[in-house]
Design a protein around this motif. Sequence first.
Motif, mmCIF file in Angstrom:
data_model
loop_
_atom_site.group_PDB
_atom_site.id
_atom_site.type_symbol
_atom_site.label_atom_id
_atom_site.label_comp_id
_atom_site.label_asym_id
_atom_site.label_seq_id
_atom_site.Cartn_x
_atom_site.Cartn_y
_atom_site.Cartn_z
ATOM 1 N N LYS A 21 -14.306 -1.371 5.421
ATOM 2 C CA LYS A 21 -14.369 -2.600 4.640
ATOM 3 C C LYS A 21 -13.840 -2.361 3.235
ATOM 4 N N ALA A 22 -14.141 -1.194 2.665
ATOM 5 C CA ALA A 22 -13.666 -0.881 1.312
ATOM 6 C C ALA A 22 -12.144 -0.800 1.280
ATOM 7 N N THR A 23 -11.554 -0.188 2.300
ATOM 8 C CA THR A 23 -10.102 -0.083 2.370
ATOM 9 C C THR A 23 -9.481 -1.462 2.508
ATOM 10 N N THR A 24 -10.048 -2.271 3.379
ATOM 11 C CA THR A 24 -9.547 -3.630 3.566
ATOM 12 C C THR A 24 -9.660 -4.413 2.265
ATOM 13 N N SER A 25 -10.766 -4.266 1.561
ATOM 14 C CA SER A 25 -10.946 -4.958 0.294
ATOM 15 C C SER A 25 -9.917 -4.506 -0.739
ATOM 16 N N LEU A 26 -9.627 -3.206 -0.753
ATOM 17 C CA LEU A 26 -8.629 -2.682 -1.684
ATOM 18 C C LEU A 26 -7.257 -3.271 -1.384
ATOM 19 N N ILE A 27 -6.884 -3.313 -0.122
ATOM 20 C CA ILE A 27 -5.579 -3.862 0.254
ATOM 21 C C ILE A 27 -5.512 -5.347 -0.078
ATOM 22 N N GLU A 28 -6.593 -6.078 0.164
ATOM 23 C CA GLU A 28 -6.631 -7.498 -0.197
ATOM 24 C C GLU A 28 -6.468 -7.667 -1.702
ATOM 25 N N HIS A 29 -7.108 -6.802 -2.480
ATOM 26 C CA HIS A 29 -6.975 -6.845 -3.937
ATOM 27 C C HIS A 29 -5.521 -6.587 -4.349
ATOM 28 N N LEU A 30 -4.923 -5.540 -3.766
ATOM 29 C CA LEU A 30 -3.525 -5.229 -4.076
ATOM 30 C C LEU A 30 -2.616 -6.397 -3.714
ATOM 31 N N THR A 61 1.678 -5.055 5.789
ATOM 32 C CA THR A 61 1.287 -4.565 7.112
ATOM 33 C C THR A 61 1.489 -3.057 7.182
ATOM 34 N N LYS A 62 2.622 -2.581 6.676
ATOM 35 C CA LYS A 62 2.882 -1.135 6.657
ATOM 36 C C LYS A 62 1.867 -0.418 5.781
ATOM 37 N N LEU A 63 1.517 -1.013 4.650
ATOM 38 C CA LEU A 63 0.503 -0.420 3.776
ATOM 39 C C LEU A 63 -0.820 -0.308 4.521
ATOM 40 N N TYR A 64 -1.221 -1.365 5.197
ATOM 41 C CA TYR A 64 -2.487 -1.376 5.928
ATOM 42 C C TYR A 64 -2.535 -0.251 6.955
ATOM 43 N N PHE A 65 -1.470 -0.118 7.738
ATOM 44 C CA PHE A 65 -1.473 0.898 8.789
ATOM 45 C C PHE A 65 -1.237 2.311 8.262
ATOM 46 N N SER A 66 -0.600 2.440 7.104
ATOM 47 C CA SER A 66 -0.346 3.782 6.567
ATOM 48 C C SER A 66 -1.582 4.381 5.907
ATOM 49 N N VAL A 67 -2.560 3.573 5.580
ATOM 50 C CA VAL A 67 -3.789 4.072 4.965
ATOM 51 C C VAL A 67 -4.438 5.128 5.865
#
Length: 70
Positions: A21-30, A61-67
Amino acid sequence: GLISLRKIGSVEVWKTSVTTKATTSLIEHLFREHERFLWGVCYRMTGNAADADDLVQETFTKLYFSVATY
């Protein structure tokens, strides 16, 4: 992590899902912080709003999957 089938465009990709959830929140923020700027860059590169939309979506999408591999 869980193994799941993700669809990116018309390509199906097997990916280990280790996002939190923290990673998803970070990506949403970015996304919220940089979407307009990135869209402007993409629009200037392509001269087409639909193509700019697609490029922004592909980038995040690439950012999300590269995490998972960072």
